[in-house]
Structure formats: C-alpha cells, structure tokens
Design a protein around this motif. Structure first.
Motif, PDB file in Angstrom:
ATOM      1  N   VAL A  74       7.079  78.422   9.834  1.00 44.59           N
ATOM      2  CA  VAL A  74       8.098  77.531   9.555  1.00 44.59           C
ATOM      3  C   VAL A  74       7.529  76.467   8.676  1.00 44.59           C
ATOM      4  O   VAL A  74       6.408  75.821   8.950  1.00 44.59           O
ATOM      5  CB  VAL A  74       8.624  76.739  10.976  1.00 44.59           C
ATOM      6  CG1 VAL A  74       9.752  75.702  10.533  1.00 44.59           C
ATOM      7  CG2 VAL A  74       9.391  77.830  11.911  1.00 44.59           C
ATOM      8  N   LYS A  75       8.375  76.137   7.743  1.00 42.57           N
ATOM      9  CA  LYS A  75       7.479  75.183   6.695  1.00 42.57           C
ATOM     10  C   LYS A  75       8.272  73.810   6.602  1.00 42.57           C
ATOM     11  O   LYS A  75       7.740  72.821   6.160  1.00 42.57           O
ATOM     12  CB  LYS A  75       7.489  75.813   5.295  1.00 42.57           C
ATOM     13  CG  LYS A  75       6.445  76.893   5.152  1.00 42.57           C
ATOM     14  CD  LYS A  75       6.174  77.150   3.736  1.00 42.57           C
ATOM     15  CE  LYS A  75       5.083  78.153   3.583  1.00 42.57           C
ATOM     16  NZ  LYS A  75       4.707  78.559   2.116  1.00 42.57           N
ATOM     17  N   GLN A  76       9.435  73.782   7.147  1.00 39.39           N
ATOM     18  CA  GLN A  76      10.333  72.604   7.064  1.00 39.39           C
ATOM     19  C   GLN A  76      10.787  72.182   8.280  1.00 39.39           C
ATOM     20  O   GLN A  76      11.284  73.117   8.920  1.00 39.39           O
ATOM     21  CB  GLN A  76      11.355  72.693   6.028  1.00 39.39           C
ATOM     22  CG  GLN A  76      10.706  72.780   4.450  1.00 39.39           C
ATOM     23  CD  GLN A  76      11.561  72.579   3.425  1.00 39.39           C
ATOM     24  OE1 GLN A  76      12.987  73.479   3.841  1.00 39.39           O
ATOM     25  NE2 GLN A  76      11.609  72.176   2.291  1.00 39.39           N
ATOM     26  N   PHE A  77      10.860  70.933   8.676  1.00 43.02           N
ATOM     27  CA  PHE A  77      11.534  70.583   9.925  1.00 43.02           C
ATOM     28  C   PHE A  77      12.417  69.396   9.753  1.00 43.02           C
ATOM     29  O   PHE A  77      12.118  68.237  10.076  1.00 43.02           O
ATOM     30  CB  PHE A  77      10.471  70.155  11.065  1.00 43.02           C
ATOM     31  CG  PHE A  77       9.377  71.157  10.954  1.00 43.02           C
ATOM     32  CD1 PHE A  77       9.423  71.937  12.147  1.00 43.02           C
ATOM     33  CD2 PHE A  77       8.187  71.211  10.223  1.00 43.02           C
ATOM     34  CE1 PHE A  77       8.234  73.059  12.214  1.00 43.02           C
ATOM     35  CE2 PHE A  77       7.197  71.901  10.338  1.00 43.02           C
ATOM     36  CZ  PHE A  77       7.067  73.053  11.355  1.00 43.02           C
ATOM     37  N   PRO A  78      13.754  69.766   9.268  1.00 45.44           N
ATOM     38  CA  PRO A  78      14.527  68.659   9.005  1.00 45.44           C
ATOM     39  C   PRO A  78      15.277  68.065  10.210  1.00 45.44           C
ATOM     40  O   PRO A  78      15.676  66.770   9.860  1.00 45.44           O
ATOM     41  CB  PRO A  78      15.731  69.513   8.390  1.00 45.44           C
ATOM     42  CG  PRO A  78      15.627  70.837   8.793  1.00 45.44           C
ATOM     43  CD  PRO A  78      14.172  71.269   9.248  1.00 45.44           C
ATOM     44  N   ASP A  79      15.021  68.577  11.139  1.00 43.00           N
ATOM     45  CA  ASP A  79      15.710  67.760  12.508  1.00 43.00           C
ATOM     46  C   ASP A  79      14.514  67.067  13.337  1.00 43.00           C
ATOM     47  O   ASP A  79      14.799  66.831  14.482  1.00 43.00           O
ATOM     48  CB  ASP A  79      16.437  68.638  13.366  1.00 43.00           C
ATOM     49  CG  ASP A  79      17.688  69.202  12.688  1.00 43.00           C
ATOM     50  OD1 ASP A  79      18.249  68.323  11.981  1.00 43.00           O
ATOM     51  OD2 ASP A  79      17.739  70.317  12.868  1.00 43.00           O
ATOM     52  N   ALA A  80      13.471  66.843  12.624  1.00 48.59           N
ATOM     53  CA  ALA A  80      12.030  66.366  13.289  1.00 48.59           C
ATOM     54  C   ALA A  80      12.226  64.741  13.882  1.00 48.59           C
ATOM     55  O   ALA A  80      13.064  64.110  12.961  1.00 48.59           O
ATOM     56  CB  ALA A  80      10.829  66.558  12.619  1.00 48.59           C
ATOM     57  N   LYS A  81      11.610  64.333  14.866  1.00 47.26           N
ATOM     58  CA  LYS A  81      11.723  62.990  14.845  1.00 47.26           C
ATOM     59  C   LYS A  81      10.120  62.464  15.043  1.00 47.26           C
ATOM     60  O   LYS A  81       9.303  63.227  15.036  1.00 47.26           O
ATOM     61  CB  LYS A  81      12.009  63.081  16.662  1.00 47.26           C
ATOM     62  CG  LYS A  81      13.410  63.395  17.049  1.00 47.26           C
ATOM     63  CD  LYS A  81      14.501  63.052  16.327  1.00 47.26           C
ATOM     64  CE  LYS A  81      15.957  63.674  16.849  1.00 47.26           C
ATOM     65  NZ  LYS A  81      17.084  63.147  15.944  1.00 47.26           N
ATOM     66  N   ILE A  82       9.937  61.286  14.534  1.00 52.58           N
ATOM     67  CA  ILE A  82       8.684  60.795  14.240  1.00 52.58           C
ATOM     68  C   ILE A  82       8.688  59.381  15.215  1.00 52.58           C
ATOM     69  O   ILE A  82       9.327  58.824  15.510  1.00 52.58           O
ATOM     70  CB  ILE A  82       8.466  60.383  13.057  1.00 52.58           C
ATOM     71  CG1 ILE A  82       8.667  61.592  12.076  1.00 52.58           C
ATOM     72  CG2 ILE A  82       7.183  59.560  12.591  1.00 52.58           C
ATOM     73  CD1 ILE A  82       8.672  61.159  10.490  1.00 52.58           C
TER      74      ILE A  82
END
Length: 321
Positions: free
Chosen positions: A130-138
């Motif tokens: 998986v290369k992108q995580f649009p729903d990620a939290k930081i």
C-alpha cells in the motif's frame, strides 16, 4: 545463548531440536541476506557497490539466526571500504547524508526495526503493498511523529513515519524466502535481545508470523504438473494419436495424444509434406524436446521434433500375399 544484537528464529514442534533440512536452511539464510541488504541499501545507496557478506550464526535451540553484537561496527567497516573508491571527503559526505548523527549501533537497530515494522504493517493491513494512506491520523509521541493507518475494520496502527515510508518501498516478494518455510508447527519470530530492547520507535514486542498469517505474506504457487514426465528430453518416441491442425506460419502441427494436444515440429523441412496425414490417426516418430526459455530441459509440456509421420488409416500392404 551467546550475546547477540537481534535474532530471526523459527520455533515449534518441527524445529524443537534446532534442525531444518539443509535446503530449507540455505534458502532462509539467503532470504535473511536479501532482507538485510535491502534495508542497508535504503540507508546507504552506495552499499550496492560493495561485495558485502552478512555475518549470520545459526545455533541449536529452536532454529535461530543470530545477528551479532558487532554487526553495526561491521557495517561501518564495510562502508569504510568506500574510502578507497571515493576518498575520505566523499565518505564523510555519505555519512552526513545517509546516517546523519546516529551511532553505529543505531544503524543496525534501524535495519531490524524496519523488518519488524514491515511485518506488523502487513499483518495489520493484510496487504503487502500500500503506497498511500489518505485516512491516516498523525500524532507526536515522545518526540516521534507517528502515523495511524487504518485497516479494513477501521482499527489504527500507529507507526513511526520513517518506518512507514520504508514499508512503501519494500518489494512484495522480499520476505518470501523467510515466510515460505512457516508451517503449522513452525512459526517465524524476529526481535532484539533483552539488552537491546526498549527503544521508543520499536514495535514494543517480537514480530511474529504464524501459519494462519502465512498466506498474507507468501502465496503458495500451484505448479502445473509436468505433462508426460516419462517423455524425457532427447528420447526417441513413436506416439500414436491424431493430427488436429497445421500452421504453416509457425511450421507446427497439433497432435492429439492421450487427450492432450502436443506441438510437433519437423526435424527438418516443412509441414506441407504432411498434408496427406492431416486430421487422420497416425504414429509420429521423432525426439522429445523439453528445452525451456531459461536454457534448462525442464519445459512442462514436451514438443515432438518429428522425423516421420505414419498414416494409421491407410490400408497396410500384405507383405506375404
């Protein structure tokens, strides 16, 4: 157990005495070598130019490959060989760019953490790539930027951003040689020695892959059975069957033999000479060819390079009439 930095081990009933057969052991050690090289390369791009030997020791107990405590210094010593190739100034630049202010021990520990985090991410996402995580939290945790990546159930796994970036670069087949050997009673585990645990950017526990999780990491390849294994490369044969087709462009015939269509090629000349036997029952006489594209004689479907085709539908002459 002797002193070590980290370990890669298989445990369970199948290895309780510390043994794997020689072929499996060799493949695992090659796999360890490939994984470590990949993560070294991510830290230091010029390492691909070096003839690096990865120091691994195998000990009895379960099957354990130990990464020695001086592995970090060994990496720097190996990279020190670049002084000859690039000069001291160039090496200093490399060190500043690639390793910044880390110690030699940090370099080796980052390699192990990269492997551990990659395993945990794959287990969490149930995907190797998986290369992108649009729903990620930081979030910031003890000075480390952590990225929370959701799985299909919405559960978050918080990963240090540098190890998440490493995961996106990992080739899908990188762990194949290690995960291939996992069985119901042989599991894989990777972690640091007790003395080297506790870093805030580590996973916090051993990275384990059970047999139930193996399919996420390794796809069993169902190899097609070798067709007519009794027909060995170079063997002279006389096979009875039926000619089903002819292709002048490829100079090949289709020959139905025991419910399979074999490709037949004239040993010399053209298939035009066989027009009288096309679509008839016949005996084809010639040699088996199993030459594969890689130059070995392991082609699963044999080709027949024929010398003669005998028409079985013709009325045979009476030699004694």
């Amino acid at each position: 157990m002797s002193e070590y930095l980290a370990y890669i081990k298989y445990e369970g009933e199948l290895v309780k005495d510390g043994y794997l057969d020689a072929r499996k052991s060799a493949e695992i050690i090659i796999g360890i070598d490939e994984v470590i090289r990949f993560f070294i390369f991510q830290e230091h791009k010029d390492s691909s130019k070096l003839d690096i030997e990865i120091p691994i020791r195998v000990e009895k107990g379960s099957w354990i490959a130990l990464i020695p405590p001086d592995f970090s210094a060994w990496i720097l010593a190996a990279l020190g060989g670049l002084v000859t190739a690039y000069g001291a100034t160039a090496l200093n630049t490399i060190a500043k760019n690639d390793f910044k202010d880390v110690t030699s021990k940090d370099i080796a520990k980052k390699i192990v953490k990269g492997i551990k985090w990659t395993i945990e991410i794959i287990k969490h996402l149930k995907k190797k790539k998986v290369k992108q995580f649009p729903d990620a939290k930081i979030k910031l945790e003890q000075g480390i930027q952590m990225v929370g990546i959701p799985n299909e159930n919405g559960d978050l796994l918080y990963v240090p951003i540098e190890y998440l970036e490493l995961y996106t670069k990992v080739p899908e087949k990188l762990l194949d040689k290690l995960t291939k050997q996992i069985e119901e009673e042989r599991e894989l585990e990777i972690d640091f020695s007790d003395e080297n645990k506790g870093d805030t950017d580590d996973t916090g526990s051993p990275a384990k892959i059970t047999y139930g999780q193996k399919s996420i990491f390794y796809e069993e390849k169902e190899e097609d059975d070798i067709l007519f294994p009794e027909l060995k490369h170079g063997m002279y044969v006389e096979l009875q069957g039926h000619l089903t087709r002819g292709n002048e462009k490829t100079n090949t015939l289709g020959f139905e033999y025991e419910n399979h269509i074999l490709t037949c090629i004239p040993y010399e000349g053209s298939i035009r000479n066989e027009k009288q036997t096309l679509f008839l029952n016949c005996t084809i006489k010639g040699y088996v060819d199993r030459l594969s594209k890689d130059g070995t004689f392991k082609e699963k479907r044999p080709i027949i390079r024929y010398l003669e085709i005998e028409n079985n539908d013709e009325e045979r002459p009476n030699l004694f009439g």
